[in-house]
Motif scaffolding. Sequence first.
Motif, mmCIF file in Angstrom:
data_model
loop_
_atom_site.group_PDB
_atom_site.id
_atom_site.type_symbol
_atom_site.label_atom_id
_atom_site.label_comp_id
_atom_site.label_asym_id
_atom_site.label_seq_id
_atom_site.Cartn_x
_atom_site.Cartn_y
_atom_site.Cartn_z
ATOM 1 N N CYS B 198 -29.004 3.146 -2.458
ATOM 2 C CA CYS B 198 -27.795 3.936 -2.209
ATOM 3 C C CYS B 198 -28.056 4.930 -1.082
ATOM 4 O O CYS B 198 -28.391 6.091 -1.317
ATOM 5 N N ASP B 199 -27.947 4.450 0.148
ATOM 6 C CA ASP B 199 -28.210 5.320 1.306
ATOM 7 C C ASP B 199 -27.349 4.874 2.489
ATOM 8 O O ASP B 199 -27.710 5.071 3.637
ATOM 9 N N THR B 200 -26.197 4.240 2.191
ATOM 10 C CA THR B 200 -25.361 3.660 3.250
ATOM 11 C C THR B 200 -23.927 4.176 3.133
ATOM 12 O O THR B 200 -23.611 4.967 2.246
ATOM 13 N N ASN B 201 -23.089 3.707 4.039
ATOM 14 C CA ASN B 201 -21.707 4.188 4.136
ATOM 15 C C ASN B 201 -20.691 3.209 3.565
ATOM 16 O O ASN B 201 -20.947 2.003 3.503
ATOM 17 N N MET B 202 -19.528 3.715 3.254
ATOM 18 C CA MET B 202 -18.337 2.903 3.027
ATOM 19 C C MET B 202 -17.809 2.437 4.396
ATOM 20 O O MET B 202 -18.206 2.953 5.440
ATOM 21 N N TRP B 203 -16.892 1.461 4.368
ATOM 22 C CA TRP B 203 -16.258 1.079 5.629
ATOM 23 C C TRP B 203 -15.342 2.209 6.103
ATOM 24 O O TRP B 203 -15.396 2.648 7.228
ATOM 25 N N ASP B 204 -14.490 2.680 5.198
ATOM 26 C CA ASP B 204 -13.704 3.885 5.464
ATOM 27 C C ASP B 204 -13.436 4.546 4.114
ATOM 28 O O ASP B 204 -13.938 4.074 3.092
ATOM 29 N N ALA B 205 -12.676 5.604 4.105
ATOM 30 C CA ALA B 205 -12.529 6.391 2.876
ATOM 31 C C ALA B 205 -11.848 5.617 1.761
ATOM 32 O O ALA B 205 -11.965 5.972 0.588
ATOM 33 N N GLN B 206 -11.143 4.543 2.104
ATOM 34 C CA GLN B 206 -10.450 3.732 1.099
ATOM 35 C C GLN B 206 -11.240 2.492 0.701
ATOM 36 O O GLN B 206 -10.937 1.867 -0.317
ATOM 37 N N THR B 207 -12.204 2.100 1.535
ATOM 38 C CA THR B 207 -12.762 0.753 1.469
ATOM 39 C C THR B 207 -14.270 0.779 1.260
ATOM 40 O O THR B 207 -15.017 1.149 2.173
ATOM 41 N N PRO B 208 -14.741 0.404 0.071
ATOM 42 C CA PRO B 208 -16.188 0.366 -0.127
ATOM 43 C C PRO B 208 -16.807 -0.793 0.649
ATOM 44 O O PRO B 208 -16.109 -1.718 1.065
ATOM 45 N N ALA B 209 -18.118 -0.681 0.865
ATOM 46 C CA ALA B 209 -18.789 -1.697 1.676
ATOM 47 C C ALA B 209 -20.166 -1.986 1.108
ATOM 48 O O ALA B 209 -20.808 -1.114 0.516
ATOM 49 N N ILE B 210 -20.597 -3.215 1.282
ATOM 50 C CA ILE B 210 -21.976 -3.583 0.983
ATOM 51 C C ILE B 210 -22.604 -4.004 2.315
ATOM 52 O O ILE B 210 -22.062 -4.852 3.025
ATOM 53 N N SER B 211 -23.709 -3.370 2.635
ATOM 54 C CA SER B 211 -24.332 -3.627 3.941
ATOM 55 C C SER B 211 -25.277 -4.806 3.818
ATOM 56 O O SER B 211 -26.196 -4.780 3.004
ATOM 57 N N THR B 212 -25.024 -5.806 4.606
ATOM 58 C CA THR B 212 -25.826 -7.029 4.491
ATOM 59 C C THR B 212 -26.801 -7.197 5.646
ATOM 60 O O THR B 212 -27.623 -8.092 5.624
ATOM 61 N N GLY B 213 -26.691 -6.356 6.638
ATOM 62 C CA GLY B 213 -27.654 -6.413 7.752
ATOM 63 C C GLY B 213 -28.109 -5.012 8.099
ATOM 64 O O GLY B 213 -27.326 -4.070 8.084
ATOM 65 N N ILE B 413 -20.594 -5.518 5.620
ATOM 66 C CA ILE B 413 -20.719 -5.013 6.985
ATOM 67 C C ILE B 413 -22.180 -5.005 7.417
ATOM 68 O O ILE B 413 -23.092 -5.221 6.617
ATOM 69 N N GLY B 414 -22.378 -4.755 8.702
ATOM 70 C CA GLY B 414 -23.731 -4.516 9.203
ATOM 71 C C GLY B 414 -24.034 -3.028 9.125
ATOM 72 O O GLY B 414 -23.183 -2.214 8.794
ATOM 73 N N MET B 415 -25.273 -2.691 9.437
ATOM 74 C CA MET B 415 -25.722 -1.302 9.349
ATOM 75 C C MET B 415 -26.586 -1.034 10.568
ATOM 76 O O MET B 415 -27.565 -1.732 10.796
ATOM 77 N N GLY B 416 -26.190 -0.009 11.341
ATOM 78 C CA GLY B 416 -26.984 0.302 12.517
ATOM 79 C C GLY B 416 -28.296 0.990 12.195
ATOM 80 O O GLY B 416 -29.281 0.840 12.888
ATOM 81 N N GLY B 417 -28.307 1.759 11.104
ATOM 82 C CA GLY B 417 -29.507 2.505 10.740
ATOM 83 C C GLY B 417 -30.564 1.616 10.122
ATOM 84 O O GLY B 417 -30.314 0.457 9.764
ATOM 85 N N SER B 418 -31.753 2.178 9.989
ATOM 86 C CA SER B 418 -32.864 1.438 9.410
ATOM 87 C C SER B 418 -33.153 1.986 8.031
ATOM 88 O O SER B 418 -33.167 3.194 7.835
ATOM 89 N N ILE B 419 -33.363 1.092 7.043
ATOM 90 C CA ILE B 419 -33.829 1.525 5.733
ATOM 91 C C ILE B 419 -35.056 0.668 5.441
ATOM 92 O O ILE B 419 -34.966 -0.389 4.813
#
Lengths: 474, 474
Positions: B198-213, B413-419
């Motif tokens: 749990c260290d990532t973002n939603m797509w927007d305030a209405q839309t949850p997201a799962i980061s796959t990249g 979605i993708g994720m620009g940050g590194s985890i």
Amino acid sequence: MTETTPNPAGNLGDVAPVLALVDEEIEQSLARLFELLRIPSISTDPAFKQECRQAGAWLVEQLTFLGFEASLRDTPGHPMVVGHNHEAGPDAPHVLFYGHYDVQPVDPLEEWTTPPFEPELAEAPDGSRIITGRGAADDKGQLMTFVEACRAYRTAGRKLPCRVTILFEGEEESGSPSLIPFLTANAEELKADCALVCDTNMWDAQTPAISTGLRGLVGEEITITAADRDLHSGYFGGAAANPIHILSRILADLHDETGRVTLDGFYDGVKDTPAEVLEMWDALGRTAEGFLGDVGLANPAGEKDRSVLELVWARPTAEVNGIQGGYTGEGFKTVIAAKASAKVSFRLVGEQDPDSIRAAFRSHVERRVPADCSVHFSPHGGSRAIQLPYDSPMLGTARAALSEEWPQPAVMIGMGGSIPVVGDFQSLLGMESLLIGFGLADDRIHSPNEKYSLTSFHRGIRSWVRIIAALAAR
Amino acid sequence: MTETTPNPAGNLGDVAPVLALVDEEIEQSLARLFELLRIPSISTDPAFKQECRQAGAWLVEQLTFLGFEASLRDTPGHPMVVGHNHEAGPDAPHVLFYGHYDVQPVDPLEEWTTPPFEPELAEAPDGSRIITGRGAADDKGQLMTFVEACRAYRTAGRKLPCRVTILFEGEEESGSPSLIPFLTANAEELKADCALVCDTNMWDAQTPAISTGLRGLVGEEITITAADRDLHSGYFGGAAANPIHILSRILADLHDETGRVTLDGFYDGVKDTPAEVLEMWDALGRTAEGFLGDVGLANPAGEKDRSVLELVWARPTAEVNGIQGGYTGEGFKTVIAAKASAKVSFRLVGEQDPDSIRAAFRSHVERRVPADCSVHFSPHGGSRAIQLPYDSPMLGTARAALSEEWPQPAVMIGMGGSIPVVGDFQSLLGMESLLIGFGLADDRIHSPNEKYSLTSFHRGIRSWVRIIAALAAR
């Protein structure tokens, strides 16, 4: 050069008792210099405003004791010290002596081996005795050579041989913002037959020098702003403008691959150095290895195929003096900074125009800032280069007096640094300057562990005793 | 995606009383988060070592209260928090929840409008309620969503539906030096069926997201040394090497005029993003103007002719995160610095190899350092990119549970940050990670005025209640 022997009209034997007093009183002279060095008069940092005033007031007190009509003169910045001693009478030549009582900042403090404002008499690795501390050479030690020369005349019960006006500035290290208004407002009071400026170096420890050429200076601080906040380089990296990248490109593009500065019109007004001058400098035997080896370098970094003396005495430069942006603390922070800034300065020669150089630099920067980013410019100083005529009679008189004092005859050299006051004396007071100083190349001015040779201080005092006698006897 | 509806085998009606308790107790949940936010656990700064330990100990106390067998586990750096709650029994699925209790530094402190370690519940300009303070979003607010979800089950008198192991790290913001040794030494204890990160973002305030990249990361600090001391730019300018010039050239040469990174072999292992993925991202409707306009920019700065989402989710980058050299205080100092340094990081995608990228960068630098100057390299972190399979069943289950909670269905979605931990879980524990977080793009993580939406916190807790129930019911 028109004269190479002591001035035949003078009676230098007259000064022997004064010189003897300089020798007898050198420890007291040194103690007075240490008092001045203990005052942290850093003009560029507003936190030291009171200390700058304190240094000026201390000098007023010294001059008053020496029979000068002296006072602290307020400016919008740090005050000027002005003193007059005209006991030599209206027919004696009139000299204006200039120095500055302010000093450079001291960071990085951790690199000092002795505290910058606790001067000591120390032994250098070569066995010579040195005075340590910020301002020891630039310029407190230098200006005190003249004050102590005046004191020696007084202690000997003698009048000063010239009419002497003294001007000590407190803003030399921060661009001298008050100097031109002050010279303009007090031109009648300050104008003399010539100025004596003591803020330069000897050629080497044996050989005094008179500097006949001075580079000018233009400073400019630029700040590039991209996003309106610091960004996470993971979320935004690859899409958001990075001001450090923009700044790096701006700075990298300042020089071409031959080391020349790329600004449009930068070399307008730059003349080739005459062949005979280059030969004179070559004869001084200062190689790139020797000049740069002293500071741990080996290869000239500027324009190709020129001697190091030509590079620092007769060629213009662009140098980045400071750069900052993003996270610079310990560890790592993956941030894209909102801002990045750099301090850039240009050394000018010949007829290069400070305003044109500044405009060309701003244009260079603006062309490289993307449309959605911005740049803020903050100007710092601006002075043209100075070249004194090689055949000035005063120059000859002073050179002869110096040659009497030191093991080697005095030489005429160029100066890489800028002393804007010399140009201001020329343009505002119509007065030439004799640039005579006793600094050495390894004095580390503007760096940690600044020092001044005890010999420079001692023989510097003796030199001024001789010079003002010789100028009076012309 | 194999499943788009709530898992038919589950009985989500079961969680209604737990969700109701989340709502009833939200103020107490918030109070506990504030307690954690008040601890300045800045892991990258050694001055805050004790505070990092304090944050870990606080979490151990919370977990113990919730029926976890929890302890603080020492490492050579900051301690790990590990807790186990296996009351669901041996047949229940086993999840490892990961978060980090350390936070970023807070400079520049003067840009914060509320003190970074005095959290407040405030009203944003858009009327929404936000939690202010360093770590509110990254990652204390996020990890507490899971802790509070566990608490709601306990308050409801219910067992946790999954076997739960928790791992909280204290070095995520400083390169996680202890993580790999700790995972290796405790692999048996920590291995689960999947990780929840749990260290990532939603797509927007209405839309949850799962980061796959997730992009990988290589950091490197370089320090260029020229002369053995700071030099006066007047005496030495034009002849002495200036390390800021050398550094500027190194950094300017990192990108070509099309925005591509110039390092040899940099794009080895970078695959083109599949057309259908690019189409999916285009359908999200996030334009360059929208993405960059939020932070005061307008034009994509990276590789030409790619969408901003592709730039930040699927393309590698080189970014300078910090630069420093010479005089950077107030006013001007005409110095040529002895040293200049920069912190540079690379975001990696596909099969880019961190070691090869680091070697190519070092070679790029070394080729640009003159023979009489030197460079020191200091490595920071190194992790490969991660790409989760789009057809994972767990992914489908979690996506459905999230879609039940939020106004809009969850997107991948993708994720620009590194985890980096996600790669470590994969390689050391053979475990995939579900990256589910409730941050928003304007949370200002790593910047002044970090915040976390109260809705993110509240619905985040509710989301985990649903997700662990759904995973248990599969």
